[in-house]
Design a protein around this motif. Sequence first.
Motif: not given
Lengths: 415, 415
Positions: A158-163
Amino acid sequence: MAGGKSHPVSPLAPEGMPELPAIAGIEVGAVEAGVRYKGRTDLMMMRFAPGTVAAGVFTTSKCASAPVDWCRSILGKGGARALIVNSGNANAFTGKAGAAAAKTTAVAAAKLVGCKADAVFLASTGVIGEVLPAEKVTAALPRLATTLKPDRWAEAARAIMTTDTFPKAAVRKTDIDGKPVTIVGIAKGSGMIAPDMATMLSFVATDATLPADVLQALLAKAVDKSFNAITVDGDTSTSDTLLAFATGKGTTHKAVTKATDTHLRNFKAAFEDLLIELAQLVAKDGEGAQKFVTITVTGAQNQKAARKIALTIANSPLVKTAIAGADANWGRVVMAVGKAGEKADRDKLAIKLGGRLVAEKGAVHPKHDDAAATEHFKGNDVKIEVDVGVGTGSATVWTCDLTHGYIDINADYRS
Amino acid sequence: MAGGKSHPVSPLAPEGMPELPAIAGIEVGAVEAGVRYKGRTDLMMMRFAPGTVAAGVFTTSKCASAPVDWCRSILGKGGARALIVNSGNANAFTGKAGAAAAKTTAVAAAKLVGCKADAVFLASTGVIGEVLPAEKVTAALPRLATTLKPDRWAEAARAIMTTDTFPKAAVRKTDIDGKPVTIVGIAKGSGMIAPDMATMLSFVATDATLPADVLQALLAKAVDKSFNAITVDGDTSTSDTLLAFATGKGTTHKAVTKATDTHLRNFKAAFEDLLIELAQLVAKDGEGAQKFVTITVTGAQNQKAARKIALTIANSPLVKTAIAGADANWGRVVMAVGKAGEKADRDKLAIKLGGRLVAEKGAVHPKHDDAAATEHFKGNDVKIEVDVGVGTGSATVWTCDLTHGYIDINADYRS
């Protein structure tokens, strides 16, 4: 508009993430560092036990980001002791200041972990052209270290998600020489919203004991059939990064010395399969994607030619909009084959849509059923097969359709 | 849905067509042959006086249409006595039956004109995968011949439209060695609606007296800076055709023997300028186009590399949607430069938007004015300049933005 507007979850998203087991020798954590986004985690860390080796494959962009430069410079030098990834800022096209910010991050993480800076891998994804605020990252690192746990993969994803509209992870349990081995991987896709940069990041870890050069060889081979076989819009990020780590902890399998060792067979298949699953998840979360598309090209001069033709079809705006509109317009597939520039025999060309022959020997098939083809295109799992009639090269690539959602996401005002 | 839905005229269309004078030795006409469309002309003819020479440049597609194959086979064999062009059916990917239909058309026209079939040039644009109904064309030819007049260029320009939203024509009056010479050209653009095939056709005629090899050399050179420098979506038609005809009637200029003759200087400039105008008109009528975009790349390794970088920027969906959304997102330009695969020095890269420097030396310019750049992107004449810092190669290309209109047009159901 930090973090961008939120878009509805892709209709192609899986039900949820699989159960992700701990990998001996790895701890994972995530915190909110406030690099750009508010109210969500944006900094992820993996800590690796001593002895862990790394392999990497990076963007082919001639304008690679500072963290990509950093990883390339340290790969193969020493082992891997930590991975630090932030979202919200790509630290790309940031000149010397960007390179310095990357180094500052690596040095601070190395101090925390107790290793050399060249054992710290980095990745950044987000806005381009702004130097990474390294002080926000270094300030958050001690807090981040307290969150490290063996099984916090979901938080990391989740932490590396952008869009991205959903977190992406996969797991494989396999064996080397009969001894159990586990592989876990996470990825973020080419979701893109102004001003964020479309970027594919993926991190894969295993408890197998593998020499670094073997891991690199396995990764280079598997990426060809997975992340190099997906496309959303044909655009290539400055930051694409795929890293694999092998801890060699907790397993007792027979030693591996070469990538061609026969007892690696199951592991290789599982590793490639996991990367394909992650890559497909990225395609299923392409901007505005409503349909998942599998394109298989056979009969090409060689495998490289087959992939080029398949990617040309996959990247053609005319093919992608036809799929979006459920228009089984195979003439656009012919057009894309023609423009790919690879050898193809127009008069032997055959095309199948959803497994049904629509054209062969360079002309429409006499029994072509347009209604059946249209019905297939109305579904959300579209299959296109093309035989170009000149050789034995084949390749499969995956993509998504081109919809109004893509325009909505990417034509948004930046502020 | 014969003829497709009609779409509003492009906001980038010129006020109207210029006055198009007669060219000595050429008559032009158009009729409704009912190939596919109803209630509009769809068959165009030019009749050339004996002695007329032709030159041609065709699609690079490996799946070229039957009329492209035909033109390639006759070019350079004899002179040109007629040109027959239909819209509504591309006669592409139609195998032997398509080749036969092309030949039938040429033979019938030759009979009418009183020449050999290999002096009849052909072009077709429209649906792909259906054999041209040659009987409709041959039935209409006698009627078509009665419409021939020296100055019916406007009718010709309309008859070859498919989903173009306006007819395209240009004229240049110039001289060879002080003697007046006229050049007239018409074109149709890459307007595309299912099931029609995006295709660029252009026909240019002059009363100059030019050897066929000189005309071919001039055309090959001028196409490089005109039709090869525009793109709408990067997709290449099976049918792209550019033909030039020189009648050698009514002018008395000094003989031309080589393309490098110095007294051709004015003619060459006018010829290239006319082709650039026609090419720009095509870009201004790209599907869904709301903005005209000029992209200039300098500092590349050579001219070819410069054009590849410029076309990569022009074809990037992320750049095109940013322009549509008036988002002066220069990071996407960096991305496109990076993915072009040509040599570029990231740390010397400079970018101007609307003439204002936004980035230089591989980082954002300290005085970058985001508001001014955004204001420029809100207009309908967007200029992007990039210096990649490695050499002296330069190129300019033209394109349009990527809008919801493109999706509307191309994701329409075929029926």
